[in-house]
Every structure is written in structure tokens, then in C-alpha cells.
Design an enzyme around this catalytic site. Structure first.
Site, PDB file in Angstrom:
ATOM      1  N   LEU A  15       0.827  -1.212   0.000  1.00  0.00           N
ATOM      2  CA  LEU A  15       0.000   0.000   0.000  1.00  0.00           C
ATOM      3  C   LEU A  15       0.861   1.263   0.000  1.00  0.00           C
ATOM      4  CD1 LEU A  15      -2.773  -1.157   2.502  1.00  0.00           C
ATOM      5  CD2 LEU A  15      -2.932  -1.010   0.024  1.00  0.00           C
ATOM      6  N   THR A  61      11.183  -3.742   0.430  1.00  0.00           N
ATOM      7  CA  THR A  61      10.436  -4.595   1.332  1.00  0.00           C
ATOM      8  C   THR A  61      10.878  -6.047   1.176  1.00  0.00           C
ATOM      9  OG1 THR A  61       8.240  -5.089   2.211  1.00  0.00           O
ATOM     10  CG2 THR A  61       8.373  -4.765  -0.171  1.00  0.00           C
ATOM     11  N   LYS A  65      15.491  -6.569   1.999  1.00  0.00           N
ATOM     12  CA  LYS A  65      16.023  -5.538   2.896  1.00  0.00           C
ATOM     13  C   LYS A  65      17.507  -5.721   3.204  1.00  0.00           C
ATOM     14  CE  LYS A  65      11.634  -4.306   4.976  1.00  0.00           C
ATOM     15  NZ  LYS A  65      10.877  -3.981   6.174  1.00  0.00           N
ATOM     16  N   ASP A 101      12.029   1.493   9.667  1.00  0.00           N
ATOM     17  CA  ASP A 101      11.133   0.572  10.392  1.00  0.00           C
ATOM     18  C   ASP A 101      11.285   0.761  11.905  1.00  0.00           C
ATOM     19  OD1 ASP A 101      10.067  -0.712   8.152  1.00  0.00           O
ATOM     20  OD2 ASP A 101      11.735  -2.120   8.049  1.00  0.00           O
ATOM     21  N   GLY A 127      12.052 -13.207  11.568  1.00  0.00           N
ATOM     22  CA  GLY A 127      12.255 -12.802  10.168  1.00  0.00           C
ATOM     23  C   GLY A 127      12.847 -11.407  10.048  1.00  0.00           C
ATOM     24  N   VAL A 129      11.953  -8.326   9.881  1.00  0.00           N
ATOM     25  CA  VAL A 129      11.602  -7.105  10.616  1.00  0.00           C
ATOM     26  C   VAL A 129      12.058  -7.166  12.086  1.00  0.00           C
ATOM     27  CG1 VAL A 129       9.256  -7.791  11.372  1.00  0.00           C
ATOM     28  CG2 VAL A 129       9.725  -5.405  10.856  1.00  0.00           C
ATOM     29  N   LYS A 154      17.131 -19.692  13.628  1.00  0.00           N
ATOM     30  CA  LYS A 154      17.045 -18.267  13.267  1.00  0.00           C
ATOM     31  C   LYS A 154      16.998 -17.391  14.512  1.00  0.00           C
ATOM     32  CE  LYS A 154      14.425 -18.284   9.036  1.00  0.00           C
ATOM     33  NZ  LYS A 154      13.219 -17.614   8.537  1.00  0.00           N
ATOM     34  N   GLY A 231      -0.377  -3.396  12.926  1.00  0.00           N
ATOM     35  CA  GLY A 231       0.828  -2.752  12.417  1.00  0.00           C
ATOM     36  C   GLY A 231       0.606  -1.552  11.506  1.00  0.00           C
TER      37      GLY A 231
HETATM   38  P1  ATR Z   1      12.093 -14.323   6.346  1.00  0.00           P
HETATM   39  O1  ATR Z   1      12.100 -15.400   7.409  1.00  0.00           O
HETATM   40  O2  ATR Z   1      12.479 -14.819   4.989  1.00  0.00           O
HETATM   41  O3  ATR Z   1      12.793 -13.064   6.745  1.00  0.00           O
HETATM   42  P2  ATR Z   1       9.643 -13.064   6.981  1.00  0.00           P
HETATM   43  O4  ATR Z   1       8.364 -12.940   6.237  1.00  0.00           O
HETATM   44  O5  ATR Z   1      10.353 -11.848   7.387  1.00  0.00           O
HETATM   45  O6  ATR Z   1      10.570 -13.979   6.112  1.00  0.00           O
HETATM   46  O7  ATR Z   1       9.437 -13.962   8.295  1.00  0.00           O
HETATM   47  C1  ATR Z   1       8.490 -14.928   8.373  1.00  0.00           C
HETATM   48  C2  ATR Z   1       8.380 -15.348   9.853  1.00  0.00           C
HETATM   49  O8  ATR Z   1       7.143 -16.034  10.012  1.00  0.00           O
HETATM   50  C3  ATR Z   1       9.466 -16.302  10.287  1.00  0.00           C
HETATM   51  O9  ATR Z   1       9.759 -16.080  11.635  1.00  0.00           O
HETATM   52  C4  ATR Z   1       8.803 -17.662  10.060  1.00  0.00           C
HETATM   53  O10 ATR Z   1       9.295 -18.703  10.845  1.00  0.00           O
HETATM   54  P3  ATR Z   1      10.495 -19.642  10.307  1.00  0.00           P
HETATM   55  O11 ATR Z   1      11.734 -18.863  10.564  1.00  0.00           O
HETATM   56  O12 ATR Z   1      10.382 -20.881  11.103  1.00  0.00           O
HETATM   57  O13 ATR Z   1      10.225 -19.849   8.842  1.00  0.00           O
HETATM   58  C5  ATR Z   1       7.388 -17.343  10.505  1.00  0.00           C
HETATM   59  N1  ATR Z   1       6.429 -18.289   9.940  1.00  0.00           N
HETATM   60  C6  ATR Z   1       5.954 -18.331   8.673  1.00  0.00           C
HETATM   61  N2  ATR Z   1       5.072 -19.348   8.533  1.00  0.00           N
HETATM   62  C7  ATR Z   1       4.995 -19.976   9.741  1.00  0.00           C
HETATM   63  C8  ATR Z   1       4.248 -21.093  10.252  1.00  0.00           C
HETATM   64  N3  ATR Z   1       3.413 -21.791   9.470  1.00  0.00           N
HETATM   65  N4  ATR Z   1       4.412 -21.441  11.554  1.00  0.00           N
HETATM   66  C9  ATR Z   1       5.263 -20.752  12.345  1.00  0.00           C
HETATM   67  N5  ATR Z   1       5.988 -19.677  11.941  1.00  0.00           N
HETATM   68  C10 ATR Z   1       5.860 -19.287  10.652  1.00  0.00           C
END
Ligand code: ATR
Length: 264
Positions: A15, A61, A65, A101, A127, A129, A154, A231
Site C-alpha cells: 500500500l 520490502t 532488505k 522501520d 524474520g 523485521v 534463526k 501494524g
Molecule cells: P524471512 O524469514 O524470509 O525473513 P519473513 O516474512 O520476514 O521472512 O518472516 C516470516 C516469519 O514467520 C518467520 O519467523 C517464520 O518462521 P520460520 O523462521 O520458522 O520460517 C514465521 N512463519 C511463517 N510461517 C509460519 C508457520 N506456518 N508457523 C510458524 N511460523 C511461521
């Protein structure tokens, strides 16, 4: 006409163009802001277009990043600390990466009127952010920051970066004052498997997601008698700071601005 844009993949949901174009018009600035979907392999060339001023500034985004960092000339201290850039500006021929952010999250929290001082904070997710949220929390004199992520490795990587955090097994909750959902769970109406009944009242449930405006996580928080916040303001304030960096103007945040982002 000057060009600005946001890059990401996927980017359809963004957006940012709506918000920035609204503010550009309000301030009579002859510019436009578009969204551009890129592949990782296209990032280098795209950044070059900013260098030669075909594009004057851009937002970055998920998932780029961090990817953009090697192609920039300079990073703000916050971008350096979080290894995360969401705003690029061309300054005296140099490309500078900023992270708005952090201040976006800080301002959104100030707006909740919930005091974070001496509070125990649980962040769900690890992740892109999350480093920005940790850095912002570190400035708020919180008592303790705990991270819980499905992929524990992670969370452990984050602990190498920020030694003051604790790690909790995914799915567990103990006694926290604030729970922040920084996962993508909720974007598609998913639930988070937490023992909500165990969570006492008068807590703050904060979701980084703003579309839908009330995720199941926030619904559960509300049901158990807690304050909730999505958010949306974080998104608006990170855009506000980017606008200020590019145009030297503080754009207006009024009812109309908030309405622009009502998508559900
Ligand atoms: P990225 O991990 O590539 O930076 P993000 O969108 O910034 O992507 O982060 C996604 C977050 O949502 C992560 O913490 C992810 O957990 P994992 O590190 O285990 O992947 C979490 N996430 C996404 N789908 C999930 C699910 N089905 N159950 C639990 N956590 C989930």
C-alpha cells in the site's frame, strides 16, 4: 516528473504507492511512486538506476532488505546495526541505506499509550523485521526481550547479533507483558498455536500485520481482555520517515490517511 518506488517480491499487496502518492499530491510535489516486483538477480541493475538518478529514491520490502546492502555506498547507523534497509536515498552522488522501520515501530508504540518500561516482551518470529523491533525495544528500557521462532536456529542467529535476548521454544508462553506477532501467520487467516488462556489480562498484543486489521492472534488477545494494536501505524510512520528523508517535509497523518489503508 521524479520517480520513486518500492521494490519487493511479492509486491502486489503493498500500500506504499497509495500512501506516498497521496502525500505527494497533498504537498504539490511533481513526482510519482510505483511498486516494482523484482527478482533477486535484478537488484544490482535496479540500484544502478537510482545511482544515475533515473529513480530518485526507493523503499525496499521483503525479501530484499538485506540483499540491497552490498550495492549501497553508505548505511545509516541503524541500517548497519540491523543489517536491514527499507529506504534508499541518493545523496551527493552516494547511495545511502536507511532503516525507518525502527522509528516506525517506536512511534507506533508511543501511540498505544502502553508503557514498555520494565516490561517483559515476547516476540513471535525471527524474520526480516525482527532486528528493527529489537533495536527499537532496546531504546525503550524494557526489562527483557524473548524470541520464539518455529525455526530455532534463526532465533539463535538473532541472539548472536543481540546478546541481551532470551530464546523460548515455539508454542510456549509464560508470563509476558507484551506479545508481538512478527511472523507472517495471520495474513491468510491462520491461527497461532498459543495457550491464550494462560495469558493474564492487561497485556498488550501487538501484530505487525495490518491487513487484515484484526488477525486471529489479535482476536484472541481481545477475547482474553487485553489491549490490541495492529501494524498500521508502524507502516504509516516508516513511510512518514521515508517521505521526510526524500522530500524534507513531514507529511500529514489524518483520518483520510488512515482510511487509505483500509483494505479489508
Ligand atoms: P524471512 O524469514 O524470509 O525473513 P519473513 O516474512 O520476514 O521472512 O518472516 C516470516 C516469519 O514467520 C518467520 O519467523 C517464520 O518462521 P520460520 O523462521 O520458522 O520460517 C514465521 N512463519 C511463517 N510461517 C509460519 C508457520 N506456518 N508457523 C510458524 N511460523 C511461521
Amino acid at each position: 516528473m521524479k520517480r520513486y518506488s518500492v521494490i519487493g517480491n511479492p509486491i502486489d499487496h503493498s500500500l506504499s504507492p497509495k500512501l506516498h502518492n497521496y502525500w505527494l499530491k497533498k504537498n504539490n510535489i511533481d513526482a510519482n511512486y510505483t511498486k516494482i516486483k523484482l527478482e533477486k538477480s535484478e537488484i544490482k541493475n535496479f540500484i544502478q538506476e537510482i545511482k544515475i538518478q533515473k529513480i530518485i529514491g526507493c523503499n525496499v520490502t521483503v525479501p530484499f532488505k538485506k540483499t540491497v546492502i552490498p550495492y549501497l555506498d553508505k548505511l545509516s547507523p541503524e541500517s548497519e546495526q540491523t543489517q536491514s534497509v527499507n529506504t534508499i536515498i541518493s545523496h551527493d552522488g552516494l547511495l545511502v541505506g536507511h532503516n525507518t522501520d525502527i522509528v516506525g515501530f517506536q512511534k507506533a508504540i508511543q501511540n498505544t499509550n502502553y508503557s514498555f518500561e520494565n516490561k517483559k516482551i515476547l516476540i513471535l518470529g525471527a524474520g526480516g523485521v525482527v532486528p528493527s523491533i529489537i533495536l527499537a525495544l532496546n531504546k525503550m528500557n524494557v526489562l527483557k526481550i524473548t524470541i520464539s521462532n518455529r525455526t530455532k536456529e534463526k532465533a539463535e542467529n538473532l541472539k548472536n547479533q543481540f546478546s541481551n535476548i532470551d530464546i523460548l521454544e515455539w508454542g510456549m508462553t509464560t508470563n509476558y507483558d507484551v506479545i508481538i506477532n512478527a511472523t507472517s501467520l495471520g495474513l491468510k487467516n491462520e491461527t497461532i498455536n498459543l495457550d491464550y488462556l494462560n495469558i493474564a489480562k492487561n497485556k498488550l498484543f501487538y501484530d505487525v500485520i495490518y491487513n487484515p486489521s484484526e488477525t486471529n492472534f489479535l482476536k484472541e488477545g481481545k477475547k482474553s481482555g487485553n489491549q490490541i494494536e495492529n501494524g498500521k501505524l508502524m507502516f504509516i510512520y516508516q513511510a512518514f520517515e521515508a517521505f521526510k528523508l526524500w522530500h524534507g517535509i513531514e507529511p500529514i497523518i489524518d483520518k483520510e490517511t488512515l482510511k487509505l489503508l483500509n483494505n479489508d
